[in-house]
Design a protein around this motif. Structure first.
Motif, PDB file in Angstrom:
ATOM      1  N   SER A   1      -2.886   5.989  -5.896  1.00 34.40           N
ATOM      2  CA  SER A   1      -2.924   7.045  -4.887  1.00 34.40           C
ATOM      3  C   SER A   1      -4.321   7.157  -4.291  1.00 34.40           C
ATOM      4  O   SER A   1      -5.268   6.509  -4.741  1.00 34.40           O
ATOM      5  CB  SER A   1      -2.520   8.384  -5.516  1.00 34.40           C
ATOM      6  OG  SER A   1      -3.553   8.881  -6.360  1.00 34.40           O
ATOM      7  N   SER A   2      -4.440   8.012  -3.283  1.00 33.11           N
ATOM      8  CA  SER A   2      -5.740   8.263  -2.655  1.00 33.11           C
ATOM      9  C   SER A   2      -6.458   9.435  -3.312  1.00 33.11           C
ATOM     10  O   SER A   2      -7.484   9.896  -2.818  1.00 33.11           O
ATOM     11  CB  SER A   2      -5.537   8.556  -1.164  1.00 33.11           C
ATOM     12  OG  SER A   2      -4.721   9.724  -1.002  1.00 33.11           O
TER      13      SER A   2
ATOM     14  N   TYR B   1      -4.882  14.660  -8.456  1.00 30.06           N
ATOM     15  CA  TYR B   1      -3.571  14.055  -8.678  1.00 30.06           C
ATOM     16  C   TYR B   1      -2.689  14.970  -9.534  1.00 30.06           C
ATOM     17  O   TYR B   1      -1.524  15.229  -9.191  1.00 30.06           O
ATOM     18  CB  TYR B   1      -3.749  12.696  -9.344  1.00 30.06           C
ATOM     19  CG  TYR B   1      -2.465  12.012  -9.713  1.00 30.06           C
ATOM     20  CD1 TYR B   1      -1.672  11.389  -8.738  1.00 30.06           C
ATOM     21  CD2 TYR B   1      -2.020  11.979 -11.039  1.00 30.06           C
ATOM     22  CE1 TYR B   1      -0.490  10.756  -9.081  1.00 30.06           C
ATOM     23  CE2 TYR B   1      -0.836  11.341 -11.386  1.00 30.06           C
ATOM     24  CZ  TYR B   1      -0.079  10.737 -10.406  1.00 30.06           C
ATOM     25  OH  TYR B   1       1.099  10.115 -10.750  1.00 30.06           O
TER      26      TYR B   1
ATOM     27  N   LYS C   1       0.839  -1.200   0.000  1.00 32.06           N
ATOM     28  CA  LYS C   1       0.000   0.000   0.000  1.00 32.06           C
ATOM     29  C   LYS C   1       0.867   1.240   0.000  1.00 32.06           C
ATOM     30  O   LYS C   1       1.704   1.416   0.888  1.00 32.06           O
ATOM     31  CB  LYS C   1      -0.926  -0.004   1.220  1.00 32.06           C
ATOM     32  CG  LYS C   1      -1.913   1.143   1.229  1.00 32.06           C
ATOM     33  CD  LYS C   1      -2.848   1.048   2.417  1.00 32.06           C
ATOM     34  CE  LYS C   1      -3.847   2.194   2.398  1.00 32.06           C
ATOM     35  NZ  LYS C   1      -4.757   2.139   3.565  1.00 32.06           N
TER      36      LYS C   1
ATOM     37  N   SER D   1       1.244  11.286   1.408  1.00 30.81           N
ATOM     38  CA  SER D   1       0.374  10.484   0.545  1.00 30.81           C
ATOM     39  C   SER D   1      -0.794  11.273  -0.025  1.00 30.81           C
ATOM     40  O   SER D   1      -1.349  10.901  -1.062  1.00 30.81           O
ATOM     41  CB  SER D   1      -0.151   9.265   1.307  1.00 30.81           C
ATOM     42  OG  SER D   1      -0.886   9.670   2.449  1.00 30.81           O
ATOM     43  N   ASP D   2      -1.178  12.368   0.631  1.00 30.86           N
ATOM     44  CA  ASP D   2      -2.278  13.184   0.103  1.00 30.86           C
ATOM     45  C   ASP D   2      -1.788  14.253  -0.871  1.00 30.86           C
ATOM     46  O   ASP D   2      -2.581  15.039  -1.405  1.00 30.86           O
ATOM     47  CB  ASP D   2      -3.076  13.834   1.235  1.00 30.86           C
ATOM     48  CG  ASP D   2      -2.249  14.766   2.108  1.00 30.86           C
ATOM     49  OD1 ASP D   2      -1.054  14.983   1.804  1.00 30.86           O
ATOM     50  OD2 ASP D   2      -2.778  15.268   3.114  1.00 30.86           O
TER      51      ASP D   2
ATOM     52  N   ASP E   1       2.196   4.731   0.860  1.00 33.31           N
ATOM     53  CA  ASP E   1       1.950   5.643   1.965  1.00 33.31           C
ATOM     54  C   ASP E   1       2.757   6.930   1.860  1.00 33.31           C
ATOM     55  O   ASP E   1       2.761   7.753   2.763  1.00 33.31           O
ATOM     56  CB  ASP E   1       2.194   4.958   3.315  1.00 33.31           C
ATOM     57  CG  ASP E   1       3.545   4.251   3.382  1.00 33.31           C
ATOM     58  OD1 ASP E   1       4.364   4.441   2.465  1.00 33.31           O
ATOM     59  OD2 ASP E   1       3.779   3.519   4.356  1.00 33.31           O
TER      60      ASP E   1
ATOM     61  N   THR F   1       3.930   6.699  -6.604  1.00 29.41           N
ATOM     62  CA  THR F   1       3.415   6.137  -5.357  1.00 29.41           C
ATOM     63  C   THR F   1       4.401   5.110  -4.805  1.00 29.41           C
ATOM     64  O   THR F   1       4.830   4.201  -5.517  1.00 29.41           O
ATOM     65  CB  THR F   1       2.053   5.466  -5.601  1.00 29.41           C
ATOM     66  OG1 THR F   1       2.091   4.747  -6.852  1.00 29.41           O
ATOM     67  CG2 THR F   1       0.945   6.507  -5.701  1.00 29.41           C
TER      68      THR F   1
END
Length: 258
Positions: free
Chosen positions: A132-133, A139, A30, A214-215, A32, A73
């Motif tokens: 990504s989130s 993005y 994942k 990550s954001d 992060d 990422t």
């Protein structure tokens, strides 16, 4: 009985191999944190490597500045990139229409043959963005905002490090120029151009890679140690592609369907 056990073992091994190569298994890592990769077009276009050729995009006018190459990422546990998280990547240009001017200017693709940049944006979104989130609009918007926040060309220039056709700069001075702005959150990457292999070469500043939350909002210290591949001295050549006024056109119907 032994034959049955052997067959069962082979079947189980095959199942595990299939699962380990499936998209679901790959997604077990994942992301992060992110890495913003900024490319110096002067070095890219000055490269003597046969595999790298520089072409001006068909749309817009790329800036004579550091360009966004990707917002990647990463997984801090493994230190490796996490990619391809969507089986069927859905890329649409419509969410990016309001930022097209900036994308053409600061997210240009200089590979040959000349192109609009959109195939590159699609590839980056499908490779990293889907992991990504962030949604597609955020993005790309945050990649552009981060580039503006880092301001590498301005910060290098304020320390007297400016693009020059023949002059070299020390890697230490380059690092010292960037630390006050972005801390110890970056890596300087070079392309090595051989004059006489393997003894004589020049290192060209090709990328600055910056660790990001990550954001996509904040610059952070890199979770995994990263060392520059540059030698003690680095060349920082001027941008060689022509900079002239170009009319920015909206995508055609075919491009909108990417």
């Amino acid at each position: 009985m032994a034959v049955h056990r052997a067959l069962a073992g082979i079947c189980l091994l095959g199942l595990l191999l299939c699962l380990s190569s499936s998209p679901a298994a790959r997604a077990a890592s994942k992301p992060d944190y992110l890495i913003l990769t900024l490319m110096w077009p002067g070095s890219y276009c000055a490269s003597t490597q046969l595999t790298e050729k520089c072409c001006k995009p068909t749309n817009g006018e790329p800036a004579a500045d550091f360009l966004v190459q990707a917002l990647e990422t990463y997984d801090s546990t493994t230190g490796k990139p996490v990619t391809g998280c969507s089986r069927s990547c859905d890329f649409k240009i419509l969410p990016l229409v309001n930022m097209l001017d900036d994308l053409y200017t600061y997210y240009a693709n200089l590979t040959c043959p000349s192109n609009s940049g959109m195939p590159h944006w699609k590839d980056v979104w499908c490779t990293y963005g889907t992991c990504s989130s962030l949604n597609q609009s955020l993005y790309f918007d945050r990649a552009l905002r981060l580039r503006e926040k880092v301001k590498p060309l301005v910060n290098l220039g304020s320390s007297g490090i400016i693009p020059h056709a023949t002059k070299s700069y020390s890697l230490e001075d380059i690092n010292d120029a960037l630390v006050p702005r972005i801390g110890f959150s970056f890596t300087v990457v070079c392309t090595r151009n051989y004059i006489l292999w393997p003894f004589f070469y020049d290192d060209y500043l090709s990328q600055i890679r910056v660790c990001v939350s990550s954001d996509g909002r904040s610059i952070i210290g890199c979770p995994n140690g990263r060392e520059s591949n540059c030698g003690d001295t680095v060349k920082f050549p001027p941008v060689s592609y022509p900079v002239s006024s170009t009319v920015i056109e909206l995508p055609s119907g075919d491009e909108m369907a990417l």
